[in-house]
Design a protein around this motif. Structure first.
Motif, short mmCIF file in Angstrom:
data_model
loop_
_atom_site.label_atom_id
_atom_site.label_comp_id
_atom_site.label_asym_id
_atom_site.label_seq_id
_atom_site.Cartn_x
_atom_site.Cartn_y
_atom_site.Cartn_z
N GLY A 87 0.83 -1.19 0.00
CA GLY A 87 0.00 0.00 0.00
C GLY A 87 0.86 1.24 0.00
N ALA A 88 0.63 2.14 -0.93
CA ALA A 88 1.43 3.36 -1.03
C ALA A 88 1.29 4.23 0.22
N SER A 89 0.20 4.04 0.97
CA SER A 89 0.00 4.81 2.21
C SER A 89 0.39 4.01 3.45
N ARG A 116 -3.67 4.96 -2.63
CA ARG A 116 -4.80 5.17 -1.71
C ARG A 116 -5.10 3.92 -0.90
N CYS A 117 -4.03 3.25 -0.45
CA CYS A 117 -4.17 2.02 0.32
C CYS A 117 -3.04 1.97 1.34
N GLY A 118 -3.38 1.52 2.53
CA GLY A 118 -2.38 1.38 3.59
C GLY A 118 -1.92 -0.06 3.72
N HIS A 119 -1.87 -0.53 4.95
CA HIS A 119 -1.34 -1.85 5.29
C HIS A 119 -2.31 -2.98 4.93
N LEU A 120 -3.57 -2.66 4.67
CA LEU A 120 -4.59 -3.69 4.53
C LEU A 120 -5.29 -3.68 3.16
N PRO A 121 -4.60 -4.02 2.09
CA PRO A 121 -5.26 -4.05 0.79
C PRO A 121 -6.46 -4.99 0.76
N GLY A 127 -11.32 -5.92 -4.18
CA GLY A 127 -11.53 -6.25 -5.60
C GLY A 127 -10.25 -6.13 -6.39
N ARG A 128 -9.51 -5.08 -6.15
CA ARG A 128 -8.24 -4.89 -6.86
C ARG A 128 -7.23 -5.96 -6.47
N LEU A 129 -7.22 -6.33 -5.18
CA LEU A 129 -6.32 -7.38 -4.72
C LEU A 129 -6.64 -8.70 -5.40
#
Length: 150
Positions: A87-89, A116-121, A127-129
């Motif tokens: 996650g980029a965040s 726009r994602c932290g430690h928990l994709p 859906g993206r994961l």
């Protein structure tokens, strides 16, 4: 992807963050996990605090030392298909973890950076994961078949 080398300072910061003492600590923890923490975090703060700061989790955290990390040579030598999603965040793990993986993953590894994602994709962008995992599995299967047939 935890497992990059930790300094004692990194480890102390993780231990502090993963041992929330108050509702505010829980809110801080959740804000480190996610790109944008959900507003109702205070509604479940007490339950989260008991889960995060529970004896089993704290025993595991206390057992981790500076020496517990993935060896970069062993990491580089992984023969199987490798997918690393980041996650980029990301704010829970130290900032130097991503460069460590970029440098030491094997050349055939795939690295997916989620904006726009932290430690928990799996929670923030499930859906993206799933899409990236399906594409990776499909590609990994194709590559494995081509290696076997040659």
């Amino acid at each position: 992807p935890a497992g990059a080398p930790l300094t004692n300072e990194d480890l102390a910061g993780l231990r502090q963050r993963l041992d929330p003492r108050s509702r505010e600590d829980v809110a801080d923890f959740v804000s480190c996990l996610m790109h944008r923490a959900p507003f109702p975090v205070f509604l479940v703060a007490d339950e989260l605090r008991s889960k995060i700061g529970g004896p089993a989790q704290q025993d595991i955290l206390r057992s981790v030392s500076e020496a517990d990390h993935l060896d970069h040579e062993a990491l580089r030598a992984l023969p199987m298909p490798v997918l690393c999603v980041w996650g980029a965040s990301e704010r829970l793990l130290p900032a130097h973890f991503l460069p460590y993986y970029r440098q030491h993953l094997p050349p055939h590894a795939r690295l997916g950076i989620f904006e726009r994602c932290g430690h928990l994709p799996s929670i923030e962008q499930p859906g993206r994961l799933v899409d990236i995992m399906r594409a990776f599995i499909s590609l990994a299967g194709t590559e494995a078949i081509s290696h076997v047939s040659h």
